[in-house]
Design a protein around this motif. Structure first.
Motif, PDB file in Angstrom:
ATOM      1  N   VAL A  66      12.295   7.317  -1.440  1.00 55.54           N
ATOM      2  CA  VAL A  66      12.862   8.604  -1.840  1.00 55.54           C
ATOM      3  C   VAL A  66      11.895   9.735  -1.495  1.00 55.54           C
ATOM      4  N   MET A  67      10.597   9.494  -1.738  1.00 55.39           N
ATOM      5  CA  MET A  67       9.619  10.554  -1.483  1.00 55.39           C
ATOM      6  C   MET A  67       9.482  10.852  -0.004  1.00 55.39           C
ATOM      7  N   VAL A  68       9.509   9.824   0.890  1.00 55.55           N
ATOM      8  CA  VAL A  68       9.377  10.110   2.332  1.00 55.55           C
ATOM      9  C   VAL A  68      10.656  10.726   2.876  1.00 55.55           C
ATOM     10  N   LEU A  69      11.791  10.413   2.266  1.00 54.75           N
ATOM     11  CA  LEU A  69      13.022  11.064   2.699  1.00 54.75           C
ATOM     12  C   LEU A  69      12.979  12.550   2.380  1.00 54.75           C
ATOM     13  N   ARG A  70      12.301  12.897   1.277  1.00 56.69           N
ATOM     14  CA  ARG A  70      12.194  14.291   0.903  1.00 56.69           C
ATOM     15  C   ARG A  70      11.065  14.978   1.666  1.00 56.69           C
ATOM     16  N   ASN A  71       9.921  14.256   1.802  1.00 59.97           N
ATOM     17  CA  ASN A  71       8.758  14.854   2.458  1.00 59.97           C
ATOM     18  C   ASN A  71       8.052  13.782   3.302  1.00 59.97           C
ATOM     19  N   PRO A  72       8.008  13.901   4.637  1.00 59.31           N
ATOM     20  CA  PRO A  72       7.431  12.867   5.501  1.00 59.31           C
ATOM     21  C   PRO A  72       5.973  12.570   5.203  1.00 59.31           C
ATOM     22  N   TRP A  73       5.243  13.616   4.695  1.00 59.99           N
ATOM     23  CA  TRP A  73       3.811  13.338   4.468  1.00 59.99           C
ATOM     24  C   TRP A  73       3.552  12.279   3.378  1.00 59.99           C
ATOM     25  N   PHE A  74       4.563  11.945   2.598  1.00 69.15           N
ATOM     26  CA  PHE A  74       4.407  10.860   1.623  1.00 69.15           C
ATOM     27  C   PHE A  74       4.271   9.495   2.305  1.00 69.15           C
ATOM     28  N   GLY A  75       4.433   9.477   3.632  1.00 69.53           N
ATOM     29  CA  GLY A  75       4.176   8.228   4.375  1.00 69.53           C
ATOM     30  C   GLY A  75       2.739   7.753   4.220  1.00 69.53           C
ATOM     31  N   PHE A  76       1.804   8.670   3.904  1.00 71.41           N
ATOM     32  CA  PHE A  76       0.408   8.254   3.665  1.00 71.41           C
ATOM     33  C   PHE A  76       0.259   7.375   2.417  1.00 71.41           C
ATOM     34  N   TYR A  77       1.339   7.287   1.621  1.00 69.24           N
ATOM     35  CA  TYR A  77       1.294   6.443   0.428  1.00 69.24           C
ATOM     36  C   TYR A  77       1.636   4.976   0.751  1.00 69.24           C
ATOM     37  N   THR A  78       2.160   4.722   1.958  1.00 70.60           N
ATOM     38  CA  THR A  78       2.614   3.362   2.295  1.00 70.60           C
ATOM     39  C   THR A  78       1.476   2.317   2.328  1.00 70.60           C
ATOM     40  N   PRO A  79       0.192   2.663   2.609  1.00 72.94           N
ATOM     41  CA  PRO A  79      -0.846   1.616   2.515  1.00 72.94           C
ATOM     42  C   PRO A  79      -0.907   0.949   1.150  1.00 72.94           C
ATOM     43  N   VAL A  80      -0.603   1.752   0.099  1.00 80.72           N
ATOM     44  CA  VAL A  80      -0.579   1.153  -1.243  1.00 80.72           C
ATOM     45  C   VAL A  80       0.548   0.135  -1.338  1.00 80.72           C
ATOM     46  N   LEU A  81       1.708   0.498  -0.763  1.00 83.26           N
ATOM     47  CA  LEU A  81       2.845  -0.432  -0.807  1.00 83.26           C
ATOM     48  C   LEU A  81       2.527  -1.721  -0.054  1.00 83.26           C
ATOM     49  N   TYR A  82       1.905  -1.588   1.120  1.00 81.66           N
ATOM     50  CA  TYR A  82       1.523  -2.777   1.884  1.00 81.66           C
ATOM     51  C   TYR A  82       0.524  -3.646   1.098  1.00 81.66           C
ATOM     52  N   PHE A  83      -0.418  -2.990   0.492  1.00 80.93           N
ATOM     53  CA  PHE A  83      -1.444  -3.740  -0.226  1.00 80.93           C
ATOM     54  C   PHE A  83      -0.812  -4.578  -1.348  1.00 80.93           C
ATOM     55  N   TYR A  84       0.031  -3.919  -2.138  1.00 81.57           N
ATOM     56  CA  TYR A  84       0.700  -4.650  -3.210  1.00 81.57           C
ATOM     57  C   TYR A  84       1.550  -5.794  -2.647  1.00 81.57           C
ATOM     58  N   ALA A  85       2.285  -5.538  -1.577  1.00 79.45           N
ATOM     59  CA  ALA A  85       3.182  -6.555  -1.013  1.00 79.45           C
ATOM     60  C   ALA A  85       2.405  -7.763  -0.514  1.00 79.45           C
ATOM     61  N   TYR A  86       1.251  -7.499   0.097  1.00 76.48           N
ATOM     62  CA  TYR A  86       0.448  -8.606   0.628  1.00 76.48           C
ATOM     63  C   TYR A  86      -0.240  -9.417  -0.475  1.00 76.48           C
ATOM     64  N   ARG A  87      -0.533  -8.782  -1.599  1.00 76.12           N
ATOM     65  CA  ARG A  87      -1.439  -9.416  -2.552  1.00 76.12           C
ATOM     66  C   ARG A  87      -0.784  -9.998  -3.790  1.00 76.12           C
ATOM     67  N   ILE A  88       0.364  -9.482  -4.234  1.00 70.37           N
ATOM     68  CA  ILE A  88       0.818  -9.855  -5.582  1.00 70.37           C
ATOM     69  C   ILE A  88       2.097 -10.680  -5.613  1.00 70.37           C
TER      70      ILE A  88
END
Length: 417
Positions: free
Chosen positions: A85-107
């Motif tokens: 939702v945040m990247v659809l509203r503002n593309p610069w929120f794409g910098f938050y995706t490393p957190v998403l990757y980290f969680y997906a890989y680890r938990i």
């Protein structure tokens, strides 16, 4: 899975600090870019706050929930939804995706993590696709291509990580098994060392006992027999005090027995063959012993040899000679009324037998046998013969004389080069 304490220590900043720092940075950028759009700015800041509260409530403040697959799946799905939702509203929120990757890989764990990795890649691809025309086919194809470019390599990374995890897990298992095997081997070596020490001690004790038994047999077959003969001759000399010739004969016999006893005692201590066997074969040695015994006790002793004479093992010849000496000594001590003794040495194909018979008063052998074979003499004879895989038989009855038969395997002596 995020269970081990080591993972918690290494990546604690990634789950306790980095997500919130990135959200703060994104919020600051949003304020900078949308300060003139208060309505949209409020929504974006609310989304950042909601993502922060979501992470804080389901993950950061609940360490025990991190091992629960279902709760972590809900947590990560919600976080990916916030990101989309945040990247659809503002593309610069794409910098938050490393957190998403980290969680997906680890938990989440394999293979469920592939779905969440793909979801995080969609968020990243959507941020990268900003500015494309979603209403045209070209724009849609470009967006799809961007998604594929993000999803495929990130899922490949997840697959390679799983292979690496399995490899390291198998290596750790192999190392653990090797350590356990080494521990078992060390324990076995220690047990074997203790067992070896006990065996050596037992062998040493058995050797001492064997040597004691050998010395006991040798003392009986040399000193005891000779001393008995000396006492007998001295008693006879005492009874013949009025007959000088008879006294001298018995005295000379006692002296001769003493010298022979001393010689045999020295040879026994040094584990040498009896003197009669040094100068002739077994048949000659038995004949010599019988002749001396007969002359000493005035009882005829006839030696008969049957079969083809041949050389035997030294220990076998010594054993048969000792049996002959003990049997003759027993005749002198116990036969009493014996008038003749017969010794037969038989050489057969596979055995050599020595039979000694007398016509003395005999004895009740089964009763004597219960009493440890009537003394050490018969015990020593049996031990000598049975130690060489032979047999010893004793036949006797009161008034019917005594017969002793010793039989040994006729093995040729070893030839040493």
């Amino acid at each position: 899975m995020a269970g081990p304490a080591g993972w918690e220590q290494r990546f604690r900043p990634m789950v306790t600090v980095v997500p919130y720092v990135l959200l703060a940075v994104m919020a600051a950028l949003t304020i900078a870019f949308k300060h003139d759009q208060p309505g949209s700015l409020a929504i974006d800041l609310a989304l950042c706050a909601a993502a922060a509260v979501w992470s804080l409530a389901l993950f950061t403040l609940r360490p025990a929930w991190r091992d629960r697959i279902g709760v972590m799946g809900v947590f990560l799905a919600g976080l990916i939804l916030f990101g989309l939702v945040m990247v659809l509203r503002n593309p610069w929120f794409g910098f938050y995706t490393p957190v998403l990757y980290f969680y997906a890989y680890r938990i989440i764990g394999w293979p469920r993590e592939l779905y969440f990795v793909a979801g995080a890649a969609v968020v990243a691809g959507t941020a990268q696709a900003a500015g494309l025309d979603p209403g045209s086919w070209i724009g849609r194809l470009e967006y799809l291509g961007i998604l594929v470019v993000n999803i495929a390599p990130m899922c490949l990374v997840a697959w390679m990580g799983e292979i690496g995890t399995r490899y390291y897990a198998s290596r750790e298992a192999a190392l653990r098994e090797a350590r356990e095997a080494n521990a078992r081997l060390a324990a076995a070596l220690a047990e074997n060392a203790a067992l070896q020490e006990r065996l050596v001690e037992q062998a040493r004790a058995a050797g001492v006992l064997d040597e004691r038994a050998r010395m006991a047999r040798e003392i009986h077959d040399t000193l005891a027999q000779s001393l008995t003969g000396i006492v007998t001759q001295l008693q006879a000399a005492e009874h013949a005090a009025d007959d000088p010739a008879a006294w001298r004969r018995h005295h000379a016999a006692a002296t001769s027995l003493a010298r022979e006893s001393l010689t045999e005692a020295r040879r026994s201590v040094n584990e040498l063959r009896p003197e009669p066997l040094e100068t002739g074969r077994l048949a000659d040695a038995i004949t010599e012993v019988a002749a001396k015994w007969s002359a000493r006790h005035s009882i005829p002793a006839q030696v008969t040899v049957t079969g083809e004479t041949r050389t035997m093992r030294p220990e076998a010849e010594v054993a048969l000679l000792r049996v002959a000496q003990e049997a003759l000594a027993n005749v002198a001590k116990h036969a009493g009324t014996a008038t003749r003794v017969g010794l037969t040495l038989s050489y057969m194909d596979r055995q050599v037998a020595l039979d000694v018979r007398d016509d003395g008063r005999g004895f009740d052998y089964p009763t004597i046998q219960v009493q440890r074979d009537g003394g050490f003499g018969l015990v020593a004879m049996r031990q000598r013969i049975e130690a060489l895989s032979g047999t010893l038989q004793i036949e006797s009855e009161v008034g019917g004389g005594t017969g002793i038969s010793a039989c040994l395997p006729a093995e040729a002596p070893e030839v040493r080069s």
